[in-house]
Write an enzyme that holds these catalytic residues in place. Structure first.
Site, PDB file in Angstrom:
ATOM      1  N   LYS A   1      65.664  43.661  48.307  1.00 49.08           N
ATOM      2  CA  LYS A   1      64.865  43.104  47.471  1.00 49.08           C
ATOM      3  C   LYS A   1      64.981  43.789  46.050  1.00 49.08           C
ATOM      4  CE  LYS A   1      60.405  43.819  47.381  1.00 49.08           C
ATOM      5  NZ  LYS A   1      59.615  44.601  46.333  1.00 49.08           N
ATOM      6  N   ASN A   2      64.691  45.277  46.185  1.00 47.52           N
ATOM      7  CA  ASN A   2      64.497  46.032  45.106  1.00 47.52           C
ATOM      8  C   ASN A   2      65.768  46.324  44.499  1.00 47.52           C
ATOM      9  OD1 ASN A   2      61.787  45.776  45.489  1.00 47.52           O
ATOM     10  ND2 ASN A   2      61.732  48.074  46.247  1.00 47.52           N
TER      11      ASN A   2
ATOM     12  N   ARG B   1      49.607  52.077  38.768  1.00 48.13           N
ATOM     13  CA  ARG B   1      50.841  51.600  38.362  1.00 48.13           C
ATOM     14  C   ARG B   1      51.079  51.423  37.023  1.00 48.13           C
ATOM     15  NH1 ARG B   1      53.534  47.979  42.919  1.00 48.13           N
ATOM     16  NH2 ARG B   1      55.235  48.773  42.190  1.00 48.13           N
TER      17      ARG B   1
ATOM     18  N   ARG C   1      56.858  38.406  50.299  1.00 44.87           N
ATOM     19  CA  ARG C   1      57.482  38.918  49.098  1.00 44.87           C
ATOM     20  C   ARG C   1      58.816  39.414  49.606  1.00 44.87           C
ATOM     21  NH1 ARG C   1      53.303  41.517  45.282  1.00 44.87           N
ATOM     22  NH2 ARG C   1      55.450  41.656  44.240  1.00 44.87           N
TER      23      ARG C   1
HETATM   24  N1  EPU Z   1      54.563  55.805  36.955  1.00 43.29           N
HETATM   25  C1  EPU Z   1      53.706  55.949  35.961  1.00 43.29           C
HETATM   26  N2  EPU Z   1      54.276  55.500  34.741  1.00 43.29           N
HETATM   27  C2  EPU Z   1      55.390  54.645  34.434  1.00 43.29           C
HETATM   28  C3  EPU Z   1      55.822  54.174  35.644  1.00 43.29           C
HETATM   29  C4  EPU Z   1      55.517  54.807  36.875  1.00 43.29           C
HETATM   30  O1  EPU Z   1      53.009  57.081  35.885  1.00 43.29           O
HETATM   31  O2  EPU Z   1      55.581  54.379  33.467  1.00 43.29           O
HETATM   32  C5  EPU Z   1      54.131  56.286  38.190  1.00 43.29           C
HETATM   33  C6  EPU Z   1      53.611  55.277  39.225  1.00 43.29           C
HETATM   34  O3  EPU Z   1      52.268  54.902  39.218  1.00 43.29           O
HETATM   35  C7  EPU Z   1      53.895  56.020  40.476  1.00 43.29           C
HETATM   36  C8  EPU Z   1      55.076  56.598  40.251  1.00 43.29           C
HETATM   37  O4  EPU Z   1      55.210  56.644  38.959  1.00 43.29           O
HETATM   38  O5  EPU Z   1      52.721  56.829  41.007  1.00 43.29           O
HETATM   39  C9  EPU Z   1      56.105  55.970  41.027  1.00 43.29           C
HETATM   40  O6  EPU Z   1      56.329  54.735  40.450  1.00 43.29           O
HETATM   41  P1  EPU Z   1      57.738  53.809  40.145  1.00 43.29           P
HETATM   42  O7  EPU Z   1      57.645  53.471  38.815  1.00 43.29           O
HETATM   43  O8  EPU Z   1      58.996  54.503  40.731  1.00 43.29           O
HETATM   44  O9  EPU Z   1      57.382  52.549  41.130  1.00 43.29           O
HETATM   45  P2  EPU Z   1      58.072  51.275  40.666  1.00 43.29           P
HETATM   46  O10 EPU Z   1      59.430  51.118  39.753  1.00 43.29           O
HETATM   47  O11 EPU Z   1      56.923  50.183  40.010  1.00 43.29           O
HETATM   48  C10 EPU Z   1      59.512  50.650  42.670  1.00 43.29           C
HETATM   49  C11 EPU Z   1      59.645  49.759  43.804  1.00 43.29           C
HETATM   50  C12 EPU Z   1      58.568  49.984  44.936  1.00 43.29           C
HETATM   51  C13 EPU Z   1      58.314  51.324  45.515  1.00 43.29           C
HETATM   52  C14 EPU Z   1      58.508  52.396  44.285  1.00 43.29           C
HETATM   53  C15 EPU Z   1      58.593  53.720  44.558  1.00 43.29           C
HETATM   54  C16 EPU Z   1      60.719  47.901  42.773  1.00 43.29           C
HETATM   55  C17 EPU Z   1      60.562  46.329  42.419  1.00 43.29           C
HETATM   56  N3  EPU Z   1      59.461  48.225  43.312  1.00 43.29           N
HETATM   57  O12 EPU Z   1      58.222  50.343  42.316  1.00 43.29           O
HETATM   58  O13 EPU Z   1      58.647  48.755  45.887  1.00 43.29           O
HETATM   59  O14 EPU Z   1      57.403  51.516  46.200  1.00 43.29           O
HETATM   60  O15 EPU Z   1      59.480  51.963  43.336  1.00 43.29           O
HETATM   61  O16 EPU Z   1      59.689  54.072  45.653  1.00 43.29           O
HETATM   62  O17 EPU Z   1      61.767  48.553  42.810  1.00 43.29           O
HETATM   63  C18 EPU Z   1      57.686  47.466  47.363  1.00 43.29           C
HETATM   64  O18 EPU Z   1      59.053  47.120  47.716  1.00 43.29           O
HETATM   65  O19 EPU Z   1      57.033  47.079  48.565  1.00 43.29           O
HETATM   66  C19 EPU Z   1      57.473  48.305  46.303  1.00 43.29           C
HETATM   67  C20 EPU Z   1      56.262  48.528  46.116  1.00 43.29           C
END
Ligand code: EPU
Length: 417
Positions: free
Chosen positions: A22-23, A121, A396
């Site tokens: 998915k991701n 997030r 999802r």
């Molecule tokens: N963060 C910030 N600022 C930002 C972006 C992130 O502070 O601008 C923080 C977040 O709050 C968090 C950390 O950085 O504490 C890591 O978040 P990240 O941005 O890596 O998460 P994401 O990109 O929103 C993706 C996956 C998630 C997975 C996380 C961590 C996708 C679509 N989603 O989310 O997947 O948990 O990386 O590996 O790629 C899932 O599939 O169930 C899922 C939640």
């Protein structure tokens, strides 16, 4: 509303095939916004989140055709740059359109995602990065308004490792003028897969999979045919399913190279994980050893496997400390597992799991995607019947999970609540 009913206590045996990730599929489908003409993506999982991103691409003016696991996207007719509240609210990953829309159209209007069940997030690092590339960004009526006459390469340092942040900036930088360097970039296999797809389109990206990614901008990109990598979290979920049922399963279509931390932790518990020519053999053990686990960005142990691994730790005779370092509120499954008899104490970002308790089936509620998976695993291991409600969360991110587990001999089915 639907629920999944599980009669626990049945050992899993047989072979199961993993779907596309998915991701990885989400950003790669979005990357087609950077091209004109038909892109063909293979091994795309049929999931609610994938249907949401396809709806968004169509909303933006792209043509999308789906035939089983093949999805074709032609963004030649792109005529909107707005990702509306209704879609972003359904799926935060919709913000991935920000970078490509800015690069292709010079503007984007994307609803600002709110907090979600697992944490606040924020997307400040996505926005800072785009500003470094020359975009002007404001927030109006709940929408991020981004404009850029042209994007220029820049040095961007991420304060925190962010997966979709790295992907968003990478997709903006491929068409920027000059060199962009991303420091402290995410190293997840999904980021590497996106870089490979973009390079196939004609981008010039090096270093994906390391903390420093360099992107030399090009003028245009061309459509491609590309196969989505296997889902490492689905694979990990099946590995734990074998562990909690003391089963013996073979997982085909997976990529063991993406599973280092998970395989290592499972082996420490006494579970056998062996590579065979066409997949992974996972054999459970009667006596599961307790181990501590700490979630970290890749190549560390994935936060997306924390809830599932915790179920395995409930079945040991010892004590395990589970530390969640990525999301501040990712223990919502704990109170549901407690209803099934688990002995878990949470203090801040640490959970202490005391094994040696019997899990017994109970009605429980899914609260987010990976939490739902953990409840299904607990149901497979528990005595009696578990009913998991609000299963739309699991749809999802897992393709027919109850069917795949039933094929392996699990007693579970979906029914109307
Ligand atoms: N963060 C910030 N600022 C930002 C972006 C992130 O502070 O601008 C923080 C977040 O709050 C968090 C950390 O950085 O504490 C890591 O978040 P990240 O941005 O890596 O998460 P994401 O990109 O929103 C993706 C996956 C998630 C997975 C996380 C961590 C996708 C679509 N989603 O989310 O997947 O948990 O990386 O590996 O790629 C899932 O599939 O169930 C899922 C939640």
């Amino acid at each position: 509303m639907e629920k999944i009913v599980i009669e626990g206590g049945h050992r899993l045996e047989g072979t199961v095939a993993v779907s596309g990730a998915k991701n990885a599929a989400l950003p790669i489908l979005v990357s087609s916004l950077l091209t004109e003409g038909w892109n063909t993506f293979h091994n795309v999982p049929d999931l609610k989140d994938i249907r949401t991103i396809k709806r968004l691409l169509i909303d933006l003016g792209a043509n999308v055709e789906t035939s089983q696991s093949v999805v074709k996207v032609d963004a030649g007719g792109l005529n909107s740059y707005e990702a509306p509240y209704d879609l972003v609210r359904t799926m935060r990953a919709s913000v991935l359109v920000l970078g490509p829309l800015l690069a292709r159209l010079g503007g984007a209007r994307v609803s600002l995602p709110g907090g979600c069940a697992i944490g606040a997030r924020p997307i400040n690092l996505h926005l800072n990065g785009l500003e470094e590339l020359g975009a002007s960004i404001s927030l109006e009526h709940g929408y991020i308004e981004a404009q850029a006459r042209s994007l220029k390469g820049a040095e961007i340092y991420f304060d925190v490792v962010t997966v979709t942040g790295t992907e968003n900036i990478m997709m903006a930088a491929v068409l920027a003028e000059g060199l962009t360097t991303l420091r402290n970039a995410a190293r997840e296999p999904e980021v590497v897969a996106l870089a490979e797809a973009l390079n196939r389109m004609g981008a010039r990206i090096t270093g994906a999979g390391t903390p420093v990614i360099k992107i030399r901008g090009v003028k245009t990109l061309k459509p491609i045919s590309f196969t989505i990598i296997p889902d490492r979290i689905e694979t990990g979920t099946f590995m734990v399913a074998a562990g909690v049922t003391r089963g013996n399963i073979k997982i085909v279509g997976c990529e063991p190279n993406h599973l280092g931390a998970m395989i290592n932790k499972l082996q420490q518990t006494g579970i056998t994980v062996e590579e065979e020519t066409d997949g992974l053999r996972v054999v459970g053990t009667e006596t599961i050893s307790s181990v501590d686990v700490k979630t970290l960005p890749y190549p560390g142990f994935p936060t997306d496997m924390q809830a599932q691994f915790m179920v395995l730790m409930c079945l040991t005779n010892g004590l395990s400390v589970v530390s969640e370092t990525i999301f501040e509120n990712r223990f919502i499954h704990v109170s549901e597992l407690q209803r099934m008899g688990a002995d878990i104490t949470v203090s801040g970002t640490t959970a202490v799991v005391r094994g040696g308790r019997r899990l017994t089936g109970a009605p429980v509620m899914a609260t987010d995607l990976r939490a739902s998976a953990s409840l299904i695993l607990a149901g497979l291991a528990a005595e009696g019947t578990t009913e998991v409600s609000r299963v739309y969360h699991i749809d999802r991110g897992y393709e027919c999970i109850e069917k795949k587990l039933a094929q392996l001999g699990g007693h579970l089915w979906r029914t109307r609540a």
